[in-house]
Design a protein around this motif. Structure first.
Motif, short mmCIF file in Angstrom:
data_model
loop_
_atom_site.label_atom_id
_atom_site.label_comp_id
_atom_site.label_asym_id
_atom_site.label_seq_id
_atom_site.Cartn_x
_atom_site.Cartn_y
_atom_site.Cartn_z
N ILE A 1 -4.01 5.12 -0.22
CA ILE A 1 -4.88 5.91 0.64
C ILE A 1 -4.21 7.27 0.78
O ILE A 1 -3.03 7.36 1.12
N MET B 1 0.83 -1.20 0.00
CA MET B 1 0.00 0.00 0.00
C MET B 1 0.87 1.25 0.00
O MET B 1 1.99 1.25 0.52
N TRP C 1 -8.90 -3.94 0.22
CA TRP C 1 -7.44 -4.05 0.31
C TRP C 1 -7.06 -5.50 0.60
O TRP C 1 -6.38 -5.81 1.57
N PHE D 1 -6.36 3.23 9.97
CA PHE D 1 -5.45 2.26 9.38
C PHE D 1 -4.19 2.97 8.87
O PHE D 1 -3.06 2.60 9.18
N SER E 1 -14.64 3.26 8.11
CA SER E 1 -13.95 2.30 7.25
C SER E 1 -13.38 2.89 5.96
O SER E 1 -13.27 2.20 4.97
N GLU E 2 -13.00 4.16 6.00
CA GLU E 2 -12.36 4.75 4.83
C GLU E 2 -10.84 4.58 4.88
O GLU E 2 -10.15 4.96 3.94
N GLY E 3 -10.35 4.06 5.98
CA GLY E 3 -8.92 3.78 6.08
C GLY E 3 -8.13 4.81 6.87
O GLY E 3 -6.91 4.79 6.87
N GLU F 1 -17.54 -2.38 6.21
CA GLU F 1 -16.10 -2.48 5.94
C GLU F 1 -15.80 -3.09 4.57
O GLU F 1 -14.63 -3.20 4.22
N LYS G 1 -2.06 4.48 11.77
CA LYS G 1 -1.40 3.44 12.57
C LYS G 1 -0.22 2.84 11.81
O LYS G 1 0.81 2.54 12.41
#
Lengths: 130, 162
Positions: A124, A10, B61, A33, A28-30, B46, A36
């Motif tokens: 992202i 990614m 992903w 994530f 949940s759009e990242g 999700e 982190k």
């Protein structure tokens, strides 16, 4: 300021154009994530602080790093501690990214911009929306 | 059974435990089980699939492989807390960090307790719901929305809007 970080799977990119970036988006759009991953040990991301539901209790309001322009500070899950964010953000010099679901009840001063997340299969990125 | 929704925190019955930090509750109390309801929430919030008790896989992903359940969004964890908690009948899970999608998933549940969230209702109108709100039961989402709007405008039962 553009900050990028790439893993084998990614790519992450922050296109920061304001001292205070407000990121208001759905689940949940990242967002979490991405931040982190940037915090992970393999990431040489420099002067970076990440607070979320797990460690916001440890925020020291007098921490000198908040006054250091070189630091990037992320407040994730900020709906839980809007009072702390409102006290810190307008009165310091570092760059802040504030992630909330509902903007009301939070004070960020006059120099903030609205941001959004763009994501596809391998990228992202956080970009300015307004 | 129904999902019990409260207009504001002050209307939550005093005998209910209140959970604000849904990530923490999820980590400390929830066993991530494979149920049709859990699969639906993972898919809708999700775009993900259940793998096992400790992980899920994102369809967006997929190259990241199975990821730990702590990486689920807070909104998703809030909905899963209501579904999977052993204390769901005695605990009100506040949707402080639910976005529009997650809060609308709460509307589809048929057990538990939560709060009204100021955002659009985007669930299908032609399905049957199981919502208790303001002392009334709603199976029609349109009537539920009307009831919320009445409270927003401060209109009491028996009064006209004009």
């Amino acid at each position: 300021m553009i900050r990028e970080y790439k893993t084998a799977r990614m790519n992450f990119k922050l296109d920061i154009r304001d001292r205070v970036c407000l990121l208001c988006s759905d689940s949940s759009e990242g967002k979490s994530f991405m931040f982190k991953v940037m915090l992970s040990a393999e990431c040489n991301f420099g002067k970076y602080l990440y607070f979320n539901w797990e460690n916001y209790h440890t925020i020291n309001m007098n921490d000198d790093r908040f006054r250091n322009e070189e630091f990037l500070v992320v407040f994730d899950n900020a709906d839980l501690y809007k009072d702390i964010v409102s006290a810190l953000v307008p009165n310091n010099k570092c760059t802040f990214i504030v992630i909330v679901k509902i903007f009301s009840g939070i004070s960020l001063g006059n120099e903030f911009g609205m941001y959004k997340i763009n994501a596809d299969d391998h990228n992202i990125e956080m970009v300015k929306s307004v | 059974m129904a999902i019990h929704l409260y207009y504001e925190e002050e209307y939550i019955p005093s005998d209910l435990k209140i959970v604000k930090e849904n990530d923490k509750y999820f980590r400390d109390h929830i066993i991530f089980r494979d149920t049709p309801e859990v699969r639906r929430v993972l898919e809708n919030l999700e775009q993900a699939e259940y793998v096992n008790e400790y992980s899920f896989i994102s369809k967006k992903w997929r190259q990241m492989g199975p990821r730990p359940i702590e990486d689920l969004s807070t909104g998703c964890k809030t909905v899963l807390n209501i579904i999977l908690s052993e204390e769901t009948e005695t605990t009100c899970f506040l949707p402080i960090e639910c976005g529009k999608l997650a809060w609308n998933e709460i509307l589809k549940l048929n057990a538990g307790h939560s709060l009204i969230r100021v955002c659009s209702v985007i669930v299908p109108r032609n399905e049957t719901y199981d919502i208790e709100f303001n002392g009334k039961h709603f199976s029609d989402i349109s009537l539920f929305v009307l009831e919320v709007n009445k409270l927003d405008k401060g209109i009491q039962d028996g009064e006209d809007e004009f």
